[in-house]
Structure formats: structure tokens, C-alpha cells
Enzyme design. Structure first.
Site: not given
Length: 576
Positions: A113, A185
Site C-alpha cells: 500500500y 487496497k
């Protein structure tokens, strides 16, 4: 509808553990990442599926496999290299990937991320190995439902992260590379909220790119055209939404990395068509407001006394302003006092009513020129952030500008003049575009500032002690928003549900976190935080009358039963 029949993924929970039934055998089973366990297959399973000789003779449980895999990943010191290694693992053995990520979340979350995923999106076409998710292009117009039906691995998808790739973090249009963000995500939905990976699906609406470097790159894998715009673009989005509703009736959509002008339009256009939210707008707003509530607990200053300067009036900035305004209203702030509590700036200075270059979303928070005259902000001073903070008497300074170093010592010191503990939130990411570093902010305020950042930073020494810097990261809310929406069966995601996620995060902070003057929990608490946020969102869905599951007393048990952890199930043959 013609084409392949989508398989339904069935995870059977028994007192002895989970089970799955599959139609695959031999090499086909080993090549299916959602089922493959590698040397985690028991001897009985190896015989059952005809894979005995295809694996080394030893059996390792998932703990030993995860330990070995983690240490292998550690050989690669480059964050992008680690991202690639983890992607290869995910495409080979999904459950093992999630186990490694869960076991080392604080270390590896920045790899899958922000900030590393920004670089991964930039290099997406150059390191491509295997497709994950579905790529929708304008060539699919009129056939998107068929494409979804034929391409989705499973029929019971409940969550999509959908991007059109135009506004990736702070680095802009990355074309097809934006898919890396959707994949990253969804990985955090799985390890944080406990949504099974088979029920998730990343989507790229690849409508072209205006990034000439990509268009000129012979290795670029995306739809090699300039971006579709206007009605033709909206027609693709509309068709996709209608197709998603038909193929996956229970799906929740998170819109991701749309350009600010498009982000609001798509959100408003489809928020009532299926449960959906925009993380860049609403998730960012929820996290920023939660950080402000945490600061209020630390300083003893009521949230209603906040005077907030937001530097950056794009999707994130407007989303933050909306969430702060909503929560101020709940605190009883109304009328002119409410309008005067927030001031926003963009690249041209203060967002004010006498400007003729404002879109409707910015105009929501535009100040009348006479109010600015009252506080002595005229001419060039309206473009000077430090002078705006001082004249406005701002005690909260939030950055969503993507402009590195835009919070100067003068601006931060001015915030400290108007508060014993000014709240400073440089939220732009990745790290190299943060508006200021925590070390500088602490130096400029003699350690008095309450700080949270968009990307991870090392602790800062203050008064001879190391102070942890909380990461105001949307990961603390978006998985819980998805979880609460799915479990409650909500037909839409209301503003109140987003607000509930924010307040739940603020209230979830441990007293030890408050005592160390930190505004955000540690990443290793993500599982518990997501459960708390998910419950609050589901409860609010019931209160708002949009839930199809309405037994509030049974919500906690329903959430606990729904959530999944990365443990190997027993693999059985379909029909046995």
C-alpha cells in the site's frame, strides 16, 4: 447470458476448521492461487487430487510456510522489489500471502500500500507477470455485463475497488497501472476487515491515459488512446455500474483514484444505484475528522472550537471539509459560525466567492470577500498560507495539496500562536510529497503540536523521548466501511455511515495512545479497529433505514461469523 458459468466459492465452516470443495485436480489445482496450499497440502489431500509427486515429500503447516516465505522476502531490500515478490506470492498462493501480510502487517503494509504502491503503479507494465482483476476498456462498450460474467473467477463477489487510474496518490495519471492500487487496497480489506479474497474483485476502468510517457512506452499494456471524456466516458461508467448490479447483486463498490472533477460526479451519479463510496473523498474526510477528535481528547479543547485551515481543495480537501462540517453540526455549531469554522485554499489562494474559477464543490466552502476583508486578508495575502493561518487564527492545519514542504516554519508557528497544541496533519502521500516532516513540525512548535501524517514516518525525539507519529491512513476506516455495509446488507452508504466510521475510529483509541499524544492507532491493531468501525457502520445503516439485516442485537455475532482469517481449509472434491 451466454458464456462460462461462474463458480460459486463456498467456504464451509465446521467445528474442526474450514473446508472448500473444488472441481480441480493435478496441476490445475496447484495453479489456482485461491486453493493452492503448496507444501501445505496434507498427504491425504495430495493423494485425493493426484499431486503427490508434484511436491516435495515434507508437509509444512502455514506457520512454517509463512516464516520461510517472510525470510525469503527479506532478502530483497528494495521496497518495489518486495512489492513484486509479494505480488508473485499472491498469484501463487493467496492464503499464504495474506498470512505473511497479517503476521508482519506494520512492516509490509507500506510495501503493498502507500507509499510503495505508488511506484508499483508507475512500473506496472514493466513488471507485469499475471493478470489479477478485470480490465474494462471502451472496446467493451455494449458488452460489459458479458465481460464481467465471463471474466470473474467467482459469482458471489461482494466488494470491488474500482479505479479509472487518473489520480493515483500524488503522482497523477498512471494509466493501467492504477490497478496496483485496487489490488493493494483489497488486500487490506482481506487482512483488516476479514473479507474473504474470493469475494473481492479489483476493477480497472481503462479508458485511456493522457500520460504521454505511457503512450510512447512500447511496454505499456493499457488501452493506448488518450482518455475518454464527457458523455462517452460517463456511458462506460454507467454501463459498468448497471452490469455490476446484475452480475453481482450484493456488491459494494469503493471508487478509487478518480480525478477530483470526475470523482464527485461519479459518486453523486451512482450513490443511490448501489452501495458505494469514494475513499479519496469520504474515507480521507473520516480519518482527518477522527484525528481531530483524538486531538481534542488529548488537549482538552472542544472539537467545536476547531478553526481549520485546509491547504488543497481537491477531492480529499473537500471531503475533509464536508466531514468536519458534519461533525461540527453534531456538536451544535450552526449558521455563520459553522461557515466561518473552515477556510480552504487551492493553488490560487483562498477559496472565496469573488473568484470566477470555482467548481460547485469548492464553492460549498467559499468565503464571502467581506469576511476576508474583516480579518485583514486582501490581495496577495490570500495566497500566503502562513498569513492566512495567522489572520484566521487557525488551530488546525491540514494538507492535501501534494506540494512537498508547503507547510513552512512560519505557518506552523502561527498555528501554535493560536493553540497550546495545534493540530498539524500533512496528509499528502507518498512520503516525498508530504507538506512537512514530523521532525520539522515538532522542532517549530517545541514538541507542542499534535501530528498525524498521510504516509508512515519514523518516531521523532521530543524532550529526550521518542514520540510515535500516527499515520492518518484511510486503512483505518475503509475496510470497516465495506465490512459494515456488507454485513448489514445496506442498499446505500449514507453520509451518517461515513460519520459513524470516523467517530468509531476516534473512540477506539486506547488510553495509552492518547497518553503518548498520538492521534492514530498502531497498524498492528487494524483487525480490532476494523471490527469496531464495521460494527458502528452497520448499526448506523440500521438507524438510517437502509439495512436489510435489521437485528441490531445480533450484529456483533454476525460480523464475527462473517470475518475470515488466513488459515488453510481442508480441500475436498466437489460432489464428495
Amino acid at each position: 447470458m451466454t458464456g462460462a458459468v461462474m463458480e460459486k466459492f463456498e467456504l464451509i465452516k465446521t467445528p474442526e476448521g474450514n473446508q472448500v470443495r473444488v472441481n480441480l485436480s493435478g496441476t490445475d489445482l496447484l495453479r489456482a492461487p485461491i486453493y493452492n496450499k503448496g507444501i501445505g497440502f496434507t498427504l491425504e489431500e495430495r493423494r485425493r487430487f493426484g499431486i503427490e509427486g508434484m511436491l516435495p515429500p515434507q508437509h509444512n503447516d502455514i506457520e512454517m510456510q509463512a516464516d520461510r516465505t517472510y525470510h525469503t522476502i527479506c532478502f530483497n531490500k528494495d521496497p518495489v522489489g518486495r512489492n513484486i515478490d509479494l505480488g508473485l506470492l499472491q498469484n501463487r498462493n493467496e492464503i499464504l500471502f495474506y498470512r505473511v501480510l497479517s503476521d508482519h502487517l506494520e512492516e509490509l503494509m507500506p510495501v503493498v500500500y502507500t507509499p510503495t504502491v505508488g511506484a508499483a503503479s508507475h512500473f506496472f507494465s514493466h513488471v507485469y507477470r499475471r493478470a489479477r482483476g478485470i480490465f474494462i476498456t471502451p472496446d467493451h462498450a455494449g458488452r460489459i455485463e458479458q465481460v464481467l460474467h465471463d471474466s470473474a473467477p467467482f459469482s458471489d463477489v461482494e466488494l470491488m475497488v474500482v479505479t479509472d487510474n487518473e489520480a493515483v496518490l500524488g503522482i497523477g495519471d498512471q494509466g493501467i497501472g492504477g490497478m496496483a492500487i485496487s489490488i493493494g487496497k483489497l488486500a487490506l480489506y482481506c487482512v483488516g476487515a476479514g473479507i474473504h479474497p474470493a469475494r473481492t474483485l479489483p476493477i480497472s476502468l481503462d479508458v485511456g491515459t493522457d500520460n504521454q510517457e505511457l503512450l510512447d512506452d512500447p511496454w505499456y499494456l493499457g488501452w493506448r488512446q488518450h482518455r475518454l471524456r464527457g458523455d462517452a466516458y460517463l456511458a462506460i461508467v454507467d454501463e459498468f455500474v448497471e452490469a455490476a448490479r446484475k452480475v453481482f447483486p450484493n456488491v459494494v463498490i469503493q471508487w478509487e483514484d478518480f480525478h477530483k472533477d470526475i470523482a464527485f460526479q461519479v459518486l453523486d451519479r451512482h450513490r443511490n444505484n448501489l452501495p458505494s463510496f469514494n475513499d479519496d473523498i469520504q474515507g480521507t474526510g473520516a480519518v482527518a475528522a477522527a484525528a481531530m477528535h483524538a486531538a481534542s481528547r488529548i488537549s482538552g479543547t472542544p472539537f467545536s472550537n476547531s478553526r481549520t485551515v485546509i491547504y488543497g481543495a481537491g477531492a480529499a480537501g473537500v471531503g475533509i471539509a464536508r466531514q468536519i462540517r458534519r461533525q461540527l453540526q453534531q456538536e451544535g455549531v450552526e449558521g455563520e459560525a459553522l461557515s466561518r469554522a473552515i477556510i480552504t485554499l487551492d493553488s490560487r489562494g483562498i477559496v472565496s466567492e469573488d473568484r470566477d474559477d470555482l467548481d460547485k464543490n469548492k464553492r460549498e466552502f467559499a468565503w464571502p470577500a467581506e469576511w476576508l476583508d474583516e480579518i485583514g486578508l486582501t490581495g496577495a495575502d490570500r495566497k500566503d498560507l502562513a498569513k492566512v493561518v495567522d489572520a484566521f487564527k487557525g488551530n488546525v492545519l491540514i494538507g492535501t495539496s501534494g506540494q512537498a514542504g508547503s507547510f513552512t516554519d512560519e505557518g506552523v508557528r502561527n498555528a501554535a500562536r493560536h493553540s497550546e497544541h495545534p493540530v498539524i496533519l500533512p496528509m499528502s502521500n507518498p512520503t516525498d510529497i508530504s507538506e512537512a516532516t514530523p521532525a520539522d513540525i515538532m522542532k517549530w512548535t517545541d514538541g507542542a503540536a499534535l501530528v498525524a501524517t498521510g504516509s508512515p514516518f519514523d518516531p521523532v525525539e521530543v524532550g529526550g523521548e521518542k514520540r510515535r507519529i500516527g499515520q492518518a491512513n484511510n486503512v483505518f476506516v475503509f475496510p470497516g466501511i465495506g465490512l459494515g455495509t456488507i454485513v448489514s446488507g445496506a442498499t446505500e452508504i449514507t453520509g451518517s455511515m461515513i460519520g459513524a466510521s470516523s467517530m468509531a475510529l476516534a473512540h477506539a483509541l486506547e488510553e495509552s495512545t492518547i497518553e503518548e499524544r498520538c492521534l492514530m492507532p498502531v497498524v498492528d491493531e487494524l483487525w480490532n479497529i476494523c471490527g469496531i468501525v464495521g460494527l458502528a457502520v452497520a448499526q448506523q445503516a440500521i438507524a438510517d433505514g437502509v439495512a436489510t439485516f435489521t437485528d441490531a442485537d445480533a450484529l456483533e455475532q454476525r460480523i464475527a461469523e462473517y470475518r475470515w482469517k488466513p488459515e488453510y481449509p481442508e480441500v475436498l472434491k466437489a460432489g464428495d
